[in-house]
Design an enzyme around this catalytic site. Sequence first.
Site, PDB file in Angstrom:
ATOM      1  N   SER C   9     -28.668  24.131   5.083  1.00 53.57           N
ATOM      2  CA  SER C   9     -29.328  23.478   6.214  1.00 53.57           C
ATOM      3  C   SER C   9     -30.319  24.430   6.857  1.00 53.57           C
ATOM      4  O   SER C   9     -30.190  25.649   6.743  1.00 53.57           O
ATOM      5  CB  SER C   9     -28.283  23.046   7.240  1.00 53.57           C
ATOM      6  OG  SER C   9     -28.929  22.653   8.442  1.00 53.57           O
ATOM      7  N   HIS C  10     -31.304  23.857   7.553  1.00 54.66           N
ATOM      8  CA  HIS C  10     -32.230  24.677   8.332  1.00 54.66           C
ATOM      9  C   HIS C  10     -31.528  25.338   9.513  1.00 54.66           C
ATOM     10  O   HIS C  10     -32.015  26.312  10.057  1.00 54.66           O
ATOM     11  CB  HIS C  10     -33.364  23.813   8.883  1.00 54.66           C
ATOM     12  CG  HIS C  10     -34.406  23.475   7.868  1.00 54.66           C
ATOM     13  ND1 HIS C  10     -34.141  22.734   6.743  1.00 54.66           N
ATOM     14  CD2 HIS C  10     -35.726  23.805   7.792  1.00 54.66           C
ATOM     15  CE1 HIS C  10     -35.249  22.610   6.040  1.00 54.66           C
ATOM     16  NE2 HIS C  10     -36.223  23.240   6.648  1.00 54.66           N
ATOM     17  N   SER C  11     -30.405  24.774   9.917  1.00 57.57           N
ATOM     18  CA  SER C  11     -29.710  25.267  11.096  1.00 57.57           C
ATOM     19  C   SER C  11     -28.357  25.865  10.712  1.00 57.57           C
ATOM     20  O   SER C  11     -27.560  25.223  10.026  1.00 57.57           O
ATOM     21  CB  SER C  11     -29.506  24.102  12.073  1.00 57.57           C
ATOM     22  OG  SER C  11     -28.376  24.329  12.891  1.00 57.57           O
ATOM     23  N   GLY C  44     -34.572  27.503   9.657  1.00 56.41           N
ATOM     24  CA  GLY C  44     -35.202  27.643   8.353  1.00 56.41           C
ATOM     25  C   GLY C  44     -34.139  27.806   7.291  1.00 56.41           C
ATOM     26  O   GLY C  44     -32.944  27.867   7.601  1.00 56.41           O
ATOM     27  N   ASP C  68     -30.083  19.627   3.567  1.00 53.59           N
ATOM     28  CA  ASP C  68     -30.475  18.718   4.651  1.00 53.59           C
ATOM     29  C   ASP C  68     -31.841  18.077   4.404  1.00 53.59           C
ATOM     30  O   ASP C  68     -31.906  16.897   4.090  1.00 53.59           O
ATOM     31  CB  ASP C  68     -30.294  19.321   6.063  1.00 53.59           C
ATOM     32  CG  ASP C  68     -31.146  20.533   6.385  1.00 53.59           C
ATOM     33  OD1 ASP C  68     -31.870  21.009   5.501  1.00 53.59           O
ATOM     34  OD2 ASP C  68     -31.077  21.004   7.530  1.00 53.59           O
TER      35      ASP C  68
END
Lengths: 208, 91, 133
Positions: C9-11, C44, C68
């Site tokens: 995921s980016h998070s 990112g 994601d």
Amino acid sequence: MTPDRTCVLAWLRRSAAALHEQRDYLTSLDAAIGDADHGINMDRGFTAVLDKLPTVAEADVGTILKTVGATLVSTVGGASGPLYGTAFLRAGTALAGRQELRPVDALAGFEAAYEGIVARGKAQRGEKTMLDAFGPALDALRAAIEAKQPFANALRAAADAAQAGALATTPMMATKGRASYLGQRSIGHQDPGATSLALFFQMMTDGK
Amino acid sequence: MATVEKTLILVNKVGLHARPAALFVQTAARFQASVRVVCNGRQADAKRILPVLQLGAEQGSVLRLFAEGPDADEAINALTRLVQERFGDPE
Amino acid sequence: MAVGLVIVSHSARLAEGVVELAAQMTHGAVRLAAAGGMDDGGIGTSLARVTQAIASADSGDGVVALIDLGSAALIAEMALESLDAEQRAHVRLSGGPLVEGAILAAVEASVGSPLDEVLATAESARSLEKLKR
């Protein structure tokens, strides 16, 4: 003169400085059709690249470019990381062991980079992406080299074509990447990826 | 081979929601026997999570289990216990 | 042991949250690894984080990585390419929905299903209706 590894290093430093200066501009382009981070991401990536360059100060062109690619992939964050990262990694592989770049070598490096972006992004020209600057630049470079023009002129032609290509993304509708979520509403905005791509070509012609 | 059949009523509050469904599938998968579960006119392989979730079984739903295989009785017993004990939930 | 899962995921918090949810289904039976965010804590996806997560989720039975959005897929593909051929042969990417796919795949993995069945279950989560109609 034939460009060598020193020229490549200088080009990377100029590019990093230009990305830093244009950070807010690139981000504002991205705010219109993306997630408003292109300038921030590219600046972060190239700041990390600048930190890494001393470790490859004595290396060949291929190693330098591969180091840039690997650094971008792990520091940029957005899609530009894997896209630019793949471009530099593929160019580095194509130019492994080179200390100097004849025009045909440079062309081979750019072709490998372009194909890397096509493969990674599963993209092609006309989709409002960095390829819309890179494609025309590559065509101009190839034509100038095949016509045996001086290398500096070939780079100038490529930079002009990249810039024209970036501007020409404005009326396009995005069909790849985050901007494609906007569909018709992506029309009327210049693509930030094409803009940064054109910047790299501009930086090859500056400072001569 | 004989089919072992059992009819159960879901007594826990959330029915075959994510966690209970996971426990149901994990319990069924411990046995060699094949287990089918029928509810709301739909049928599912009791060892597959997606079909079991898609049964939409809620509190009060009738579940019919059909097991076939050497340990069919044990499989039915284990699943029965799980349902009757409300999958370990308090309600 | 069981097929492992990697959540890209980016998070960082989103990846960890999905791992937390999936872990509730598996009670330690499945290796779950979060690969979210950048090394500096920013939003990112980081290639280094993804390759590390793949290594830590792999017990020898293979790994399914769920992603994601957008560049997470590009990074996950690069991570796959960076593996040697033997490792790569038992890693799969799923484009299925992150939350539902992870939970369903975790249950599928927990019952000892092979790699391609876990992948198929992650993909099948697309057809899961959230709201009763």
